[in-house]
Design an enzyme around this catalytic site. Structure first.
Site, short mmCIF file in Angstrom:
data_model
loop_
_atom_site.label_atom_id
_atom_site.label_comp_id
_atom_site.label_asym_id
_atom_site.label_seq_id
_atom_site.Cartn_x
_atom_site.Cartn_y
_atom_site.Cartn_z
N CYS A 77 0.85 -1.19 0.00
CA CYS A 77 0.00 0.00 0.00
C CYS A 77 0.89 1.24 0.00
O CYS A 77 1.73 1.39 0.87
CB CYS A 77 -0.89 -0.04 1.24
SG CYS A 77 -1.31 1.56 1.91
N GLU A 78 0.70 2.10 -1.00
CA GLU A 78 1.61 3.24 -1.12
C GLU A 78 1.34 4.31 -0.07
O GLU A 78 2.17 5.20 0.14
CB GLU A 78 1.56 3.83 -2.53
CG GLU A 78 0.28 4.54 -2.89
CD GLU A 78 0.28 5.01 -4.34
OE1 GLU A 78 1.11 4.53 -5.13
OE2 GLU A 78 -0.55 5.87 -4.68
N HIS A 79 0.23 4.24 0.62
CA HIS A 79 -0.08 5.26 1.63
C HIS A 79 0.57 4.97 2.97
O HIS A 79 0.91 5.88 3.71
CB HIS A 79 -1.60 5.39 1.81
CG HIS A 79 -2.31 5.76 0.56
ND1 HIS A 79 -3.45 5.14 0.11
CD2 HIS A 79 -1.99 6.69 -0.37
CE1 HIS A 79 -3.81 5.68 -1.04
NE2 HIS A 79 -2.95 6.61 -1.35
N HIS A 80 0.71 3.68 3.30
CA HIS A 80 1.27 3.32 4.60
C HIS A 80 2.52 2.43 4.50
O HIS A 80 3.14 2.12 5.50
CB HIS A 80 0.23 2.58 5.45
CG HIS A 80 -1.01 3.39 5.69
ND1 HIS A 80 -2.13 3.30 4.89
CD2 HIS A 80 -1.28 4.33 6.62
CE1 HIS A 80 -3.05 4.14 5.33
NE2 HIS A 80 -2.57 4.78 6.37
N GLN A 118 -5.00 -0.69 -4.59
CA GLN A 118 -5.66 -1.86 -5.19
C GLN A 118 -6.51 -1.48 -6.41
O GLN A 118 -6.56 -2.22 -7.40
CB GLN A 118 -6.53 -2.56 -4.14
CG GLN A 118 -7.11 -3.87 -4.63
CD GLN A 118 -7.91 -4.59 -3.54
OE1 GLN A 118 -7.54 -4.54 -2.37
NE2 GLN A 118 -8.98 -5.25 -3.92
N HIS A 146 -5.89 -5.70 3.75
CA HIS A 146 -4.92 -4.60 3.84
C HIS A 146 -4.40 -4.47 5.26
O HIS A 146 -5.16 -4.15 6.17
CB HIS A 146 -5.57 -3.29 3.40
CG HIS A 146 -5.80 -3.22 1.92
ND1 HIS A 146 -5.15 -2.32 1.11
CD2 HIS A 146 -6.58 -3.97 1.12
CE1 HIS A 146 -5.54 -2.50 -0.14
NE2 HIS A 146 -6.41 -3.49 -0.16
N CYS A 148 -2.74 -2.21 6.56
CA CYS A 148 -2.90 -0.85 7.11
C CYS A 148 -4.28 -0.69 7.73
O CYS A 148 -4.53 0.25 8.47
CB CYS A 148 -2.63 0.20 6.03
SG CYS A 148 -3.74 0.15 4.63
ZN LIG Z 1 -2.80 1.83 3.46
#
Ligand SMILES: [Zn+2]
Length: 186
Positions: A77-80, A118, A146, A148
């Site tokens: 996941c590129e955010h976390h 995703q 996920h 995260c």
């Molecule tokens: Zn995430």
């Protein structure tokens, strides 16, 4: 990929959390972490070109749905920067050409192994099949858990995210779509 930079960066994280970067157990951790990212993010390796992933094709007179289901994948996941782990289901209705099944699994891997979301990964897989094979239809469903969301934040253990991209016949024909959905949930 610059492994030295990743190592240096991870050493900063260890310092940031107040750890002793020189204690025995952590001494080689930055290096291990760098190697781990190299593996998990190998889709960024410029040596493999997008258009070459589904290159090996065969001409075949087969006009029913071809389905590959339960293809396991791990993405980040590129955010976390935590993994999301799941399964991909891929179907297409060939035009004139088909592709080896292992190549479809490779396409999943190619897009999984990079910083991702995703939704985008789902569209990228479908888009590549569309572009490479010009089939009559493409359907891609991803189901993933996920980290995260399961180990931090809302801690929704067991929650699965499902994304879907339908092109061509799968979008236009309710019957084709229903057949696909029935097959993947059998
Ligand atoms: Zn995430």
């Amino acid at each position: 990929m610059n492994l030295q930079k990743i190592e240096d960066g991870f050493r900063l994280i260890l310092e940031g959390i107040g750890e002793d970067v020189n204690r025995e157990g952590l001494l080689k951790t930055p290096h291990r972490v760098a190697k781990m990212y190299q593996e998990l993010l190998s889709g960024l390796d410029g040596n493999v070109k997008e258009e070459s992933v589904l290159e090996t094709q065969f001409t075949e007179n087969y006009d029913e749905m071809i389905l590959l289901k339960d293809v396991p994948f791990v993405s980040i996941c590129e955010h976390h920067f935590l993994p999301f782990i799941g399964k991909a289901h891929i179907a297409y209705i060939p035009g004139e050409r088909i592709v080896g099944l292992s190549k479809l699994a490779r396409a999943v891997d190619f897009y999984a192994r990079r910083p991702q979301v995703q939704e985008r990964m789902t569209c990228q897989i479908a888009g590549l099949i569309q572009k490479s094979l010009s089939p009559k239809g493409v359907a891609v469903v991803l189901e993933a858990s996920h980290s995260c969301m399961t180990i931090r934040g809302i801690k929704a253990q067991g929650a699965t995210m499902v994304t879907c991209q339908l092109l061509g016949l799968f979008k236009r024909s309710e019957k084709t779509r229903a057949e696909f959905m029935a097959q993947i949930h059998r």
